[in-house]
Motif scaffolding. Structure first.
Motif, short mmCIF file in Angstrom:
data_model
loop_
_atom_site.label_atom_id
_atom_site.label_comp_id
_atom_site.label_asym_id
_atom_site.label_seq_id
_atom_site.Cartn_x
_atom_site.Cartn_y
_atom_site.Cartn_z
N GLY A 1 0.92 -1.19 0.04
CA GLY A 1 0.07 0.06 0.10
C GLY A 1 0.74 1.37 -0.07
N HIS B 1 1.98 1.87 -3.31
CA HIS B 1 0.83 2.45 -4.11
C HIS B 1 0.53 3.87 -4.03
CE1 HIS B 1 -2.92 2.32 -6.44
NE2 HIS B 1 -3.40 3.03 -5.55
N TRP C 1 -1.67 6.95 2.82
CA TRP C 1 -1.58 5.43 3.05
C TRP C 1 -1.74 5.36 4.40
CZ3 TRP C 1 3.37 4.49 6.33
CH2 TRP C 1 3.49 3.19 6.30
N THR D 1 -5.55 4.52 4.88
CA THR D 1 -5.87 3.67 4.44
C THR D 1 -5.78 2.13 4.94
OG1 THR D 1 -5.84 4.66 2.18
CG2 THR D 1 -5.78 2.15 2.07
N GLU D 2 -4.39 1.95 5.10
CA GLU D 2 -3.79 0.71 5.86
C GLU D 2 -3.87 0.44 7.27
OE1 GLU D 2 -3.01 -1.36 3.56
OE2 GLU D 2 -2.78 0.40 1.82
N PRO E 1 -5.27 -6.38 -1.12
CA PRO E 1 -4.25 -5.29 -0.85
C PRO E 1 -4.64 -4.26 -1.89
CG PRO E 1 -3.20 -7.45 -1.17
CD PRO E 1 -4.66 -7.42 -1.37
N THR E 2 -4.33 -2.95 -1.25
CA THR E 2 -4.59 -1.79 -1.97
C THR E 2 -3.98 -1.58 -3.20
OG1 THR E 2 -4.65 -0.52 0.16
CG2 THR E 2 -4.42 0.94 -1.63
#
Length: 385
Positions: A303, A306, A322, A325-326, A376-377
């Motif tokens: 992630g 990305h 990041w 999101t994670e 996974p992202t």
């Protein structure tokens, strides 16, 4: 990012650091990985790979290399000292959760290949002394190396993380674990049990049996940190055989133990500062009761690559995105794993009743598998399954 090739310095060639290096390099970054040890190696044990980790490995181009010779068990079972099954999770059948186990060495080898094949440089015998949030690391010899992104992935005891002032909480959990590999001899367990993943609980001790290849089984022995009669470089076999009579054949094959690690919990106030990101055990260490430490490290690292390679914003804004999101899913997994570990402290009878009840709960099962089955992202939804 600017039109020039962005550069990343990664500290630590473990699962998280190598995944970040490979994922960044595949997205056009130049990457240097620094490993303190003279070789990149894995401590001898097995590791569980669920849908999330397999999705990352697929994106890195090394899934098939990693899973060659892996073990696909038909279930994960929790049993008591009398060998009664308290909970059972069917695995790897149609419509069931997918999980396989491999030797950790195989996973590390595949991640090294993914990173180097993508163009990342791995430098061994190279230790970082300090990290500058403006985007640089300082090596032990004094060399300063600038970067657009610094990734700190050097483990639960990270001095670099502590030097950045990011640590919120680091707590020892009062449980120690020895991890070993033993041969998968045909008489190790009855044929009906040999292919399953089995965890036995006896008092406050815990024994995990994990077939990890055709020839190897990964064994974990867990006991309270103060349980001195159960620990040693040569395990006291009579102690463990009395606790786990149905696993006596396993205990009898365990040789010297390299170390007894204490489980820890780590939470940071923030996963990043300036151009520095922290991930893996340095950021979100957890007890291993869900088999998700490696999966969470791979998800966070993938992630990160990305977030830093897609979309708009400054490096700090991308790092904040990041983390938003994670972090929620990884935090959930940390807390769930911690809760499972606390069952070791529950007396036998109420624990047996509790585990039997939880084993029938669909909501408990879904919560347990949230991270394991996550996509996974940055991957298409079908790729993570």
């Amino acid at each position: 990012m600017s039109s020039r090739t962005p550069h990343a310095e990664v500290v630590g060639a473990g699962i998280g650091g190598l995944t970040a290096a490979a994922a960044l390099a595949r997205r056009g970054w130049s990457v240097t990985v620094h490993e303190r040890e003279d070789t990149v190696r894995a401590f001898g044990s097995g590791i569980y790979l669920w849908s999330n980790g397999l999705g990352v490995l697929g994106d890195l181009g090394v899934r098939e290399r990693t899973v060659e010779g892996a073990h696909h068990g038909p279930s994960i079972q929790t049993r008591d000292r009398r060998n009664r099954t308290l909970a059972r999770l069917p695995t790897n059948g149609p419509g069931q959760v997918q999980v396989l186990t491999v030797l950790r060495e195989r996973l590390i080898s595949a991640l090294v290949a993914a990173a180097t094949d993508a163009g990342a440089e791995i430098v061994t015998g190279s230790a970082a002394h300090a990290v500058d949030p403006r985007g640089a690391i300082v090596l032990d010899g004094g060399e300063r190396r600038a970067a657009d992104l610094v990734v700190v992935a050097d483990g639960v005891g990270s001095r670099l993380r502590d030097g950045l002032g990011l640590l919120g909480r680091r707590r020892r959990l009062g449980q120690r674990c020895a991890r070993v590999l033993i041969p998968r001899d045909t008489d190790l367990l009855p044929a009906a049990d040999a292919d399953h993943y089995i965890e036995w609980m006896s008092g406050r001790r815990f024994l995990l049996y994990t077939p990890s290849s055709v020839t190897d089984a990964y064994i974990a022995l867990v006991c309270p940190a103060g349980d001195r009669e159960a620990m040693g470089a040569e395990i006291p076999r009579p102690v463990w055989e009395r606790a786990f009579p149905h696993a006596a054949s396993i205990v009898s094959r365990i040789g010297p133990v390299a170390r007894w690690d204490e489980f820890e919990w780590v939470e940071l106030r923030s996963w990043s500062t300036g151009r520095v990101a922290v991930l893996g055990d340095a950021a979100h260490a957890q007890p291993p009761y869900l088999g998700q430490g490696g999966g969470c490290a791979m998800m966070a690292a993938h992630g990160l690559a990305h977030a830093m390679s897609c979309g708009a914003g400054t490096p700090a804004e991308r790092l904040a995105r990041w983390e938003r999101t994670e972090r929620p899913l990884i935090r959930h997994t940390q807390r769930f794993s911690y809760g499972i570990g606390r069952l070791n402290d529950v007396p036998e009878l109420p624990r047996r009743l509790l585990l039997s009840t939880l084993g029938r709960s669909r909501s408990f099962g879904r919560s347990r598998l949230r991270a394991a089955q996550a996509v996974p992202t940055g991957l298409p939804r079908a790729s993570g399954r």
